[in-house]
Structure formats: C-alpha cells, structure tokens
Design a protein around this motif. Structure first.
Motif, PDB file in Angstrom:
ATOM      1  N   PRO A 171       0.388  -1.289   0.102  1.00 57.63           N
ATOM      2  CA  PRO A 171       0.802  -0.182  -0.100  1.00 57.63           C
ATOM      3  C   PRO A 171       0.563   1.341  -0.037  1.00 57.63           C
ATOM      4  O   PRO A 171       0.457   2.216  -0.435  1.00 57.63           O
ATOM      5  CB  PRO A 171      -1.204  -0.621   1.182  1.00 57.63           C
ATOM      6  N   ALA A 176       1.213   2.554  -6.177  1.00 55.47           N
ATOM      7  CA  ALA A 176      -0.524   2.015  -4.946  1.00 55.47           C
ATOM      8  C   ALA A 176      -0.889   3.961  -5.193  1.00 55.47           C
ATOM      9  O   ALA A 176      -2.070   3.633  -4.728  1.00 55.47           O
ATOM     10  CB  ALA A 176       0.187   2.076  -3.737  1.00 55.47           C
ATOM     11  N   VAL A 249      -5.203  -9.284  -0.800  1.00 47.47           N
ATOM     12  CA  VAL A 249      -5.831  -7.796  -0.977  1.00 47.47           C
ATOM     13  C   VAL A 249      -6.422  -7.081   0.087  1.00 47.47           C
ATOM     14  O   VAL A 249      -6.785  -6.221   0.095  1.00 47.47           O
ATOM     15  CB  VAL A 249      -6.371  -7.695  -2.196  1.00 47.47           C
ATOM     16  N   GLY A 252      -5.423  -5.468   2.925  1.00 50.34           N
ATOM     17  CA  GLY A 252      -5.253  -4.796   2.913  1.00 50.34           C
ATOM     18  C   GLY A 252      -3.062  -4.790   2.667  1.00 50.34           C
ATOM     19  O   GLY A 252      -2.554  -3.464   2.625  1.00 50.34           O
ATOM     20  N   VAL A 255      -2.254  -3.952  -3.042  1.00 40.08           N
ATOM     21  CA  VAL A 255      -3.081  -3.602  -3.664  1.00 40.08           C
ATOM     22  C   VAL A 255      -2.371  -3.688  -4.983  1.00 40.08           C
ATOM     23  O   VAL A 255      -1.441  -4.296  -6.102  1.00 40.08           O
ATOM     24  CB  VAL A 255      -2.807  -1.983  -3.754  1.00 40.08           C
TER      25      VAL A 255
END
Length: 308
Positions: A171, A176, A249, A252, A255
């Motif tokens: 992330p 991202a 994913v 979290g 990504v």
C-alpha cells in the motif's frame, strides 16, 4: 511377480519416497523396501536409484512403469464391472504446480474425498514444464496446468478457469497512489516474478517487450508465497495470478495496480492421456473438478460483470 509388488512399485514411482508410499499403502517402510527388492531380484534389474536424498526411477524402471500401469488399469476395469461404482476404492495420482495445488485444488480434493473416502489420493507438486511428461510416463492419472491454451495429439485437454494476472504492490509503494499508470512509470522498478521457463513468466516478458520495456530489473522466485511476501515488504512489484493474492488484498497488505496486461489468456486446464482407460475413480475425480472449478469460473464472470 505378485500383485502387491506391482501396486507398491507404482506407488513408489508416484511418490518417489519409500516412507510416503508406506503411508499411502498402510505398510511399514521396511515392507515397501522388501517388496521392491523382491521385484528387482526377480527381474534382475534395479528399478530405483538413490541420488543423495532423492529417489529416482532407473531407465529400466521407466520402461517397466507404463506396462505395470496398464496391468493395474485392466484390473481396475475388471473390478468396476463387478462392484458398485458408488463404493469406489483404489489409488488416484494427481499432479499440478504449486499455485494450483494451493489455490485451486484443495476444494476439489475435499469434495472428492467426501464422496469416496475409500480411494487413496496421491498428490505430487510438479513444475509446470514437467507435468505433461508425467502423463506420458504414467506417473499421474490427471494433471492440472496453468498455461495458455494447450494443444496435444496425445492428451485430452479441458480448460476450466480463465485466470486473471495482476501487478501487486504494498500500500505504501509509490505506484499504489496513482489512479492511472503509464509505461514510463515502470522504468526503474523491480519486478518480482517466477523464474525463466515458467509459462507465465515467458508471457510477462513477451508483453512488456511488446510495449518497448526491455530493461527490467527482476527478482526471481520459485513460488508465489515468496513473491507475495517480498511485495508486502515493499521490495517491488509482484506479477501473480489474481487468485493467489485475494486474502492479502482483502487484508490491505497488497494493492492491485490499475494496469491491464493485454492479450494474456491463461487457463487452469485439466489433462489426461487420451489412451488411458478412465476408471470410475478417474471419471469421478474429473467430474468433481468440473463441478468446483465451473463454480469458480461462474463467480469470476459475475464479478467481472459487476465491475463493468
């Protein structure tokens, strides 16, 4: 030659491990060793060699295997004539690469075992490029491959699920934060991929060469789990089948980048030898795979429609 020796030989040839074969056959390891030695003594040849800790078939063992498989197939065929197919027993050997083993096949195995608990199910993880050979050698009954559409005159091939490949990053990775990516955004980036020789690594290289990116920095790995973990720590961009990163994913940890890889058509495919007699055990397993993976394909199609 005794029937139990032939069954033991085929089981050892499938597992390439005396201890594992003993577990499958419910023997003690010494019993397996004794039966193989007795068979070798009768034939006057070595059937297996020990290369360090690895067990391999000798050339004589490789020549013998398809003949013994044929004998056992005929016996299975004879049994099926006189027994109720709902009460199946015997041994089934399945091979696939590590991605399909971890992310596609467990549900298939569970469904099949729930229906036929009396069947001994042997699974061998085999590199993608070696899977077809296991069918020609008779060391696997059914294999699953992750590849572009396969054509073969000697093998039956059934595509089950079209797999989506994506680029994944942590992330906090600089890419991202971008809603739209351009080719130049990938310059200087590190890509985390499978080793050369893997079919989808070849496809990845081909697609980026088409786009004019030929100076890519790679870190190469043997398995998807290592690729994911390195991407999570921010080392680079992971190139993986979407199914392998669903959990990361959702948590979290990863990504998916907004980048579509064009003309990449890869399928989970089920294969078996065209000349092999499909016993009730094999047919039941094939049907279980169709059931489970057809649901996966339908769910995938519905999700694509929702996204549109």
């Amino acid at each position: 030659m005794e029937l139990r020796q032939l069954i033991t030989f085929c089981t050892v040839a499938s597992t390439l491990n005396f201890s594992r074969a003993a577990e499958v056959l419910n023997y003690v390891p010494s019993n397996v060793t004794m039966q193989i030695k007795a068979l070798e003594d009768e034939l006057g040849v070595r059937l297996f060699d020990r290369l360090g800790k690895q067990l391999v078939l000798t050339s004589a063992g490789k020549r013998l295997l398809p003949h013994i498989q044929g004998v056992l197939n005929k016996l299975d065929e004879a049994r099926s004539v006189v027994h109720d197919n709902e009460d199946l027993s015997g041994t089934l050997t399945i091979s696939a690469n590590e991605v399909l083993c971890a992310y596609r096949l467990p549900v298939v195995f569970h469904l099949f075992r729930s229906r036929h608990p009396g069947v001994r199910l042997i699974f061998r993880s085999v590199p993608n490029q070696e899977l077809k050979q296991t069918l020609f050698e008779g060391t696997a009954d059914v294999v699953f491959m992750l590849d572009e559409s396969i054509r073969s005159s000697g093998l039956a091939v059934e595509p089950l699920v079209e797999e989506t490949f994506r680029l994944f990053v942590a992330p906090d990775h600089p890419l991202a934060k971008l809603d739209v990516l351009r080719l130049e955004d990938f310059h200087g980036q590190v890509f985390l991929t499978n080793e050369k020789g893997c079919p989808y690594r070849t496809m990845f290289d081909r697609q980026f060469e088409k786009e004019g990116i030929d100076s890519i920095t790679y870190l190469e790995f043997h398995n998807a789990e290592a690729i994911k973990q390195c991407a999570i720590t921010g080392i680079g961009i992971a190139f993986l089948p979407e199914v392998t990163a669903v959990a990361e994913v959702e948590r979290g940890d990863l990504v998916a980048l907004p980048w579509q890889i064009p003309d990449l058509h890869v399928y989970t495919q089920m294969l078996w030898h065209k000349d092999k007699w499909l016993s009730p055990i094999i047919l039941s397993f094939i049907e279980a795979a169709r059931e489970v993976l057809a649901i996966e394909e339908r769910n995938k199609s519905e999700m694509e429609m929702v996204k549109r």
